[in-house]
Motif scaffolding. Structure first.
Motif, PDB file in Angstrom:
ATOM      1  N   GLU A  50      -3.812   2.023  -4.124  1.00  0.00           N
ATOM      2  CA  GLU A  50      -5.012   1.365  -4.619  1.00  0.00           C
ATOM      3  C   GLU A  50      -4.630   0.309  -5.657  1.00  0.00           C
ATOM      4  O   GLU A  50      -3.564   0.360  -6.263  1.00  0.00           O
ATOM      5  CB  GLU A  50      -5.967   2.382  -5.262  1.00  0.00           C
ATOM      6  N   ARG A  51      -5.528  -0.646  -5.862  1.00  0.00           N
ATOM      7  CA  ARG A  51      -5.293  -1.682  -6.867  1.00  0.00           C
ATOM      8  C   ARG A  51      -5.098  -1.063  -8.256  1.00  0.00           C
ATOM      9  O   ARG A  51      -4.278  -1.522  -9.046  1.00  0.00           O
ATOM     10  CB  ARG A  51      -6.469  -2.660  -6.888  1.00  0.00           C
ATOM     11  N   SER A  52      -5.843  -0.001  -8.516  1.00  0.00           N
ATOM     12  CA  SER A  52      -5.720   0.670  -9.807  1.00  0.00           C
ATOM     13  C   SER A  52      -4.329   1.263 -10.004  1.00  0.00           C
ATOM     14  O   SER A  52      -3.817   1.323 -11.126  1.00  0.00           O
ATOM     15  CB  SER A  52      -6.777   1.768  -9.932  1.00  0.00           C
ATOM     16  N   HIS A  94       0.822  -1.210   0.000  1.00  0.00           N
ATOM     17  CA  HIS A  94       0.000   0.000   0.000  1.00  0.00           C
ATOM     18  C   HIS A  94       0.859   1.265   0.000  1.00  0.00           C
ATOM     19  O   HIS A  94       0.420   2.310  -0.505  1.00  0.00           O
ATOM     20  CB  HIS A  94      -0.937   0.015   1.211  1.00  0.00           C
TER      21      HIS A  94
END
Length: 212
Positions: free
Chosen positions: A76-78, A71
């Motif tokens: 974010e995953r994006s 993180h």
């Protein structure tokens, strides 16, 4: 007096020594961050290739780091997917440069490009297998890249000098190259075909498909 000045000039002051240590520490930290970021990206490709829905926690486990570490680099995953997209683009450009497309006969240059691209299979398969990845990564599907233009230029050069089939559209031959690469990657992934065998089949078929 002169000897005193010489001695002073040859001795590092406390301030300069501190700055040197700080610079060395920053360099080490930068190298460590780059290695950690690379490890996370590589693990993400491996994990997402096996499970397109893999979470950041899954990626952290695969990378051997804590979730908070992932993180810290990719909130974010994006962000992670966008970084993979950027990495794929950079690797494609580097692979194209290594292939030296403006050197030697066009068929030999095409072979070199195929060899270079074959090594990027795990990353490129993500783009082929997961249509949504284009949007996630920030890439534009169908957008012409410098690598695309370099390949088209190579094919057209070969068509002009008679070493590649002049009667087939250059963009068609470009599509043939990618289709054959995908088939080779699929053979290694889904059918346990040895990599060297799949690559040999890819090159053999490509030569036949593009021969003048």
């Amino acid at each position: 007096m002169g000897s005193d000045r010489t001695a002073t000039q040859g001795t590092a002051t406390p301030g300069s020594a501190t700055r040197a240590r700080a610079t060395a520490t920053a360099a080490r930290e930068s190298t460590t961050r780059a290695r950690t970021r690379r490890a996370i990206l590589d693990a993400a490709v491996t994990r997402l290739s096996a499970d397109h829905a893999a979470s950041l926690a899954d990626v952290a486990e695969a990378a051997g780091v804590g979730r908070t570490t992932v993180h810290r680099y990719f909130p974010e995953r994006s962000d992670l997917l966008a970084a993979i997209g950027t990495d794929v683009g950079e690797r494609l450009e580097a692979a194209t440069a290594r292939a030296r497309l403006d050197e030697g006969p066009a068929p030999e240059a095409l072979d070199r490009l195929c060899l270079e691209y074959f090594e990027l299979g795990d990353r490129l398969m993500l783009l082929y297998d997961v249509p949504q990845f284009w949007a996630w990564s920030g890439l534009e599907e169908g957008e012409e890249t410098p690598s695309d233009r370099a390949l088209i230029t190579l094919v057209q050069r070969g068509q002009r000098d008679g070493t590649l089939d002049p009667d087939v559209d250059s963009t068609w031959l470009q599509s043939v190259l990618w289709a054959l690469l995908y088939a080779a990657w699929e053979q290694t992934r889904d059918y346990d075909t040895p990599r060297h065998t799949a690559l040999s089949l890819c090159l053999r078929t490509l030569r036949k498909a593009t021969a003048a």
